[in-house]
Design a protein around this motif. Structure first.
Motif, mmCIF file in Angstrom:
data_model
loop_
_atom_site.group_PDB
_atom_site.id
_atom_site.type_symbol
_atom_site.label_atom_id
_atom_site.label_comp_id
_atom_site.label_asym_id
_atom_site.label_seq_id
_atom_site.Cartn_x
_atom_site.Cartn_y
_atom_site.Cartn_z
ATOM 1 N N GLY A 27 24.646 49.307 28.958
ATOM 2 C CA GLY A 27 25.893 48.675 28.544
ATOM 3 C C GLY A 27 27.087 49.074 29.376
ATOM 4 O O GLY A 27 28.189 48.544 29.184
ATOM 5 N N ALA A 28 26.893 50.014 30.320
ATOM 6 C CA ALA A 28 28.017 50.431 31.172
ATOM 7 C C ALA A 28 28.481 49.253 32.025
ATOM 8 O O ALA A 28 27.664 48.422 32.441
ATOM 9 C CB ALA A 28 27.594 51.584 32.074
ATOM 10 N N ARG A 37 44.844 54.549 39.525
ATOM 11 C CA ARG A 37 44.456 53.614 38.474
ATOM 12 C C ARG A 37 42.932 53.440 38.511
ATOM 13 O O ARG A 37 42.356 53.204 39.568
ATOM 14 C CB ARG A 37 45.126 52.263 38.712
ATOM 15 C CG ARG A 37 44.870 51.238 37.638
ATOM 16 C CD ARG A 37 45.661 49.975 37.926
ATOM 17 N NE ARG A 37 45.414 48.954 36.934
ATOM 18 C CZ ARG A 37 45.852 47.711 37.045
ATOM 19 N NH1 ARG A 37 46.558 47.351 38.111
ATOM 20 N NH2 ARG A 37 45.588 46.830 36.118
ATOM 21 N N VAL A 38 42.292 53.567 37.362
ATOM 22 C CA VAL A 38 40.846 53.412 37.249
ATOM 23 C C VAL A 38 40.574 52.200 36.363
ATOM 24 O O VAL A 38 41.109 52.097 35.260
ATOM 25 C CB VAL A 38 40.176 54.663 36.646
ATOM 26 C CG1 VAL A 38 38.674 54.449 36.506
ATOM 27 C CG2 VAL A 38 40.476 55.886 37.492
ATOM 28 N N LEU A 39 39.742 51.315 36.867
ATOM 29 C CA LEU A 39 39.474 50.058 36.178
ATOM 30 C C LEU A 39 37.972 49.825 36.114
ATOM 31 O O LEU A 39 37.274 49.953 37.124
ATOM 32 C CB LEU A 39 40.153 48.934 36.958
ATOM 33 C CG LEU A 39 40.024 47.510 36.493
ATOM 34 C CD1 LEU A 39 40.650 47.339 35.122
ATOM 35 C CD2 LEU A 39 40.726 46.596 37.486
ATOM 36 N N PHE A 40 37.449 49.530 34.933
ATOM 37 C CA PHE A 40 36.037 49.206 34.759
ATOM 38 C C PHE A 40 35.907 47.693 34.640
ATOM 39 O O PHE A 40 36.632 47.070 33.867
ATOM 40 C CB PHE A 40 35.475 49.879 33.498
ATOM 41 C CG PHE A 40 35.348 51.364 33.631
ATOM 42 C CD1 PHE A 40 34.163 51.933 34.070
ATOM 43 C CD2 PHE A 40 36.416 52.199 33.316
ATOM 44 C CE1 PHE A 40 34.036 53.310 34.200
ATOM 45 C CE2 PHE A 40 36.305 53.570 33.440
ATOM 46 C CZ PHE A 40 35.113 54.130 33.889
ATOM 47 N N LEU A 41 34.980 47.125 35.410
ATOM 48 C CA LEU A 41 34.818 45.675 35.441
ATOM 49 C C LEU A 41 33.400 45.281 35.040
ATOM 50 O O LEU A 41 32.429 45.754 35.628
ATOM 51 C CB LEU A 41 35.094 45.132 36.845
ATOM 52 C CG LEU A 41 36.471 45.450 37.429
ATOM 53 C CD1 LEU A 41 36.520 45.081 38.888
ATOM 54 C CD2 LEU A 41 37.538 44.720 36.651
ATOM 55 N N GLU A 83 25.878 43.238 22.735
ATOM 56 C CA GLU A 83 26.415 44.155 21.722
ATOM 57 C C GLU A 83 26.583 45.554 22.317
ATOM 58 O O GLU A 83 27.588 46.228 22.080
ATOM 59 C CB GLU A 83 25.476 44.193 20.519
ATOM 60 C CG GLU A 83 26.010 45.003 19.365
ATOM 61 C CD GLU A 83 25.087 44.961 18.159
ATOM 62 O OE1 GLU A 83 25.009 45.990 17.467
ATOM 63 O OE2 GLU A 83 24.463 43.917 17.914
ATOM 64 N N LYS A 84 25.604 46.005 23.103
ATOM 65 C CA LYS A 84 25.663 47.332 23.718
ATOM 66 C C LYS A 84 26.836 47.416 24.697
ATOM 67 O O LYS A 84 27.557 48.416 24.738
ATOM 68 C CB LYS A 84 24.339 47.633 24.434
ATOM 69 C CG LYS A 84 24.165 49.070 24.780
ATOM 70 C CD LYS A 84 24.030 49.896 23.508
ATOM 71 C CE LYS A 84 23.689 51.312 23.840
ATOM 72 N NZ LYS A 84 23.774 52.175 22.678
ATOM 73 N N HIS A 136 32.338 49.254 26.124
ATOM 74 C CA HIS A 136 33.709 48.869 26.473
ATOM 75 C C HIS A 136 34.699 49.455 25.471
ATOM 76 O O HIS A 136 35.749 49.994 25.859
ATOM 77 C CB HIS A 136 33.844 47.351 26.510
ATOM 78 C CG HIS A 136 33.033 46.693 27.586
ATOM 79 N ND1 HIS A 136 33.048 45.338 27.787
ATOM 80 C CD2 HIS A 136 32.179 47.197 28.511
ATOM 81 C CE1 HIS A 136 32.242 45.032 28.785
ATOM 82 N NE2 HIS A 136 31.704 46.153 29.239
ATOM 83 N N ASP A 137 34.364 49.363 24.188
ATOM 84 C CA ASP A 137 35.237 49.929 23.149
ATOM 85 C C ASP A 137 35.359 51.439 23.306
ATOM 86 O O ASP A 137 36.449 52.003 23.145
ATOM 87 C CB ASP A 137 34.703 49.590 21.755
ATOM 88 C CG ASP A 137 34.838 48.116 21.415
ATOM 89 O OD1 ASP A 137 35.600 47.405 22.106
ATOM 90 O OD2 ASP A 137 34.166 47.669 20.451
#
Length: 113
Positions: free
Chosen positions: A56-57, A67-71, A82-83, A88-89
């Protein structure tokens, strides 16, 4: 004399795969000065957690000027599992910025030079 017109050819638009979208995003962000890394989050025979993999990563991590951003990369019709939603949450709970991107339009604010 009556002439039969040839049957119109269908124009097939190639479907953009998730890897096509990801490649375009990595190229655009890299050009704009971002450091972009792919997170390989596929399973490795049950050794997921202990080797640092997390189902789910997000697909990419982008870093620029602190700045760190996950895409999370998805196709036009791709859905978040769902995972993935749970991860993300969790990242957001820890103050991280997470985005779902489906193409270059979703990162235009990041590539403005």
């Amino acid at each position: 004399m009556w002439r039969r017109h040839p049957k119109p050819q269908r124009v097939y638009q190639a479907k953009r795969t998730e890897s096509d979208v990801q490649r375009a995003i990595v190229q655009a962000l890299s050009y704009a000065g971002w450091i972009v890394m792919h997170i390989p989050n596929q399973s490795t025979r049950g050794r997921q957690r202990w080797s640092g993999l997390m189902p789910g990563a997000p697909d990419l991590v982008a870093v620029k000027h602190g700045r760190v951003l996950f895409l999370e990369v998805k196709t036009e019709k791709g859905r978040i599992s769902e995972k993935q939603s749970e991860v993300h949450d969790l990242l957001r709970l820890h103050g991280m910025e997470v985005r779902v991107v489906r193409g270059a339009d979703d990162i235009m604010d990041l590539v403005q030079l």
